[in-house]
Design a protein around this motif. Structure first.
Motif, mmCIF file in Angstrom:
data_model
loop_
_atom_site.group_PDB
_atom_site.id
_atom_site.type_symbol
_atom_site.label_atom_id
_atom_site.label_comp_id
_atom_site.label_asym_id
_atom_site.label_seq_id
_atom_site.Cartn_x
_atom_site.Cartn_y
_atom_site.Cartn_z
ATOM 1 N N ALA A 1 4.164 -3.901 -10.805
ATOM 2 C CA ALA A 1 3.346 -3.419 -9.697
ATOM 3 C C ALA A 1 3.988 -3.806 -8.365
ATOM 4 O O ALA A 1 4.752 -4.780 -8.290
ATOM 5 C CB ALA A 1 1.945 -3.999 -9.794
ATOM 6 N N LYS B 1 0.825 -1.208 0.000
ATOM 7 C CA LYS B 1 0.000 0.000 0.000
ATOM 8 C C LYS B 1 0.864 1.265 0.000
ATOM 9 O O LYS B 1 0.532 2.262 -0.653
ATOM 10 C CB LYS B 1 -0.935 0.001 1.201
ATOM 11 C CG LYS B 1 -2.059 -1.040 1.113
ATOM 12 C CD LYS B 1 -2.980 -0.955 2.314
ATOM 13 C CE LYS B 1 -4.133 -1.956 2.187
ATOM 14 N NZ LYS B 1 -5.032 -1.895 3.359
ATOM 15 N N GLU C 1 2.119 1.731 -3.512
ATOM 16 C CA GLU C 1 1.017 2.143 -4.385
ATOM 17 C C GLU C 1 0.713 3.623 -4.205
ATOM 18 O O GLU C 1 0.494 4.350 -5.188
ATOM 19 C CB GLU C 1 -0.229 1.294 -4.091
ATOM 20 C CG GLU C 1 -0.115 -0.152 -4.548
ATOM 21 C CD GLU C 1 -1.303 -0.994 -4.132
ATOM 22 O OE1 GLU C 1 -1.501 -2.088 -4.701
ATOM 23 O OE2 GLU C 1 -2.046 -0.563 -3.220
#
Length: 294
Positions: free
Chosen positions: A254, A229, A232
């Protein structure tokens, strides 16, 4: 004294439908005779009809003498099961309570340690194993526990710290950041710095240059989900900043937890790009290969 020569639970006998760990002692025509390791080695039996719903040609292919098995308690007998969670947790709990006092050379009876430590923690936290993990960061777990001695408490805490302390997970993301405007280089630097702007001692993100325009964001966290997180959110900040300056950010990989093998591949790539750069004239003005470009 054997680690399993003790009742690990407060109840003398297991409840029906509960999972228990047993050791197979003997195989007979009717089934297998076992010892319940978590209940002071009391006897139990696995009936042949409960070993398998299919026709059994050789019982030795299903169960063997000397092996530990996880079983389900039936109203009148034991049946083989496949769920190992309870047995595994109890072994870890038993190991902690067993080894800690013995390291100081003056062991207390194992069942006494369960009465004073294990069972009270089971009642309050659902399982003493969960309490052990919580105690690593919250020593208040021990406030209501009466230890036989300070030495037992110290040794137990030391054992838990060495065996149950979680190890940090490395999380990484690969991105390409470009800006072809007049101040493109400065725009890329500014965008990448947003990833490190909110770093704290507990949660830090590092930006590394592989070769323009490829950059790596990396973080080490005890909680893998939190680490993902964080990266991100950092990518979102970079995208917003670089787009505001006319550039773009593309996610090539990612955020995810990576292994040493992944890091080795990355390192090989960085070394390859570095060798390629040294063969190009004018490298004196190229961007640094560590951290955000200066």
């Amino acid at each position: 004294m054997s680690l399993t020569n003790c009742r690990f639970y407060e109840d003398k006998y297991p409840e029906v439908d509960s999972f228990v760990m047993v050791n197979v002692k003997q195989i007979a025509e009717m089934g297998a005779y076992v010892k319940l390791l978590e209940y002071d080695n009391i006897d139990g039996m696995i009936l042949l009809s409960e070993l398998s719903r299919r026709r059994i040609r050789s019982i030795q292919k299903l169960i063997r003498i000397g092996r530990n098995e996880v079983v389900i308690v039936l109203p009148t007998c034991l049946s083989r099961g496949c769920h190992q969670v309870r047995g595994t947790l109890q072994q870890e709990q038993g190991s902690a309570l067993y080894h800690a006092p013995r390291r100081r050379g003056d062991p207390d009876p194992l069942e006494t340690l369960y009465e004073n430590i294990g069972w009270p923690l089971n009642q309050k936290y659902g399982h003493a194993h969960d309490a052990f993990k919580i105690s690593i960061t919250n020593p208040n777990v021990w406030d209501e526990i009466t230890f036989p001695s300070d030495a037992v408490k110290s040794e137990l805490q030391q054992y838990i710290s060495s065996k149950l302390t979680p190890h940090p997970t490395k999380v990484r993301a690969d991105i390409e950041v470009t800006c072809f405007g007049y101040d493109g280089i400065d725009a890329v630097k500014d965008a990448l710095r947003t990833a490190e702007a909110d770093n704290t001692p507990e949660n830090q993100i590092k930006v590394r240059l592989v070769a323009p325009p490829l950059y790596v964001l990396a973080s080490q966290c005890l909680d893998k989900t939190l680490g993902v997180k964080l990266l991100e959110a950092a990518i979102v900040k970079i995208e917003e900043r670089i787009k505001a300056n006319g550039g773009s950010c593309t996610v090539k990989m990612a955020p995810k937890a990576v292994t040493e093998h992944d890091d080795a591949i990355l390192q090989e790539l960085m070394e390859k790009r570095e060798r390629e750069n040294t063969q190009v004239s004018g490298d004196e003005d190229s961007e640094s290969d560590e951290g955000v470009p200066e």
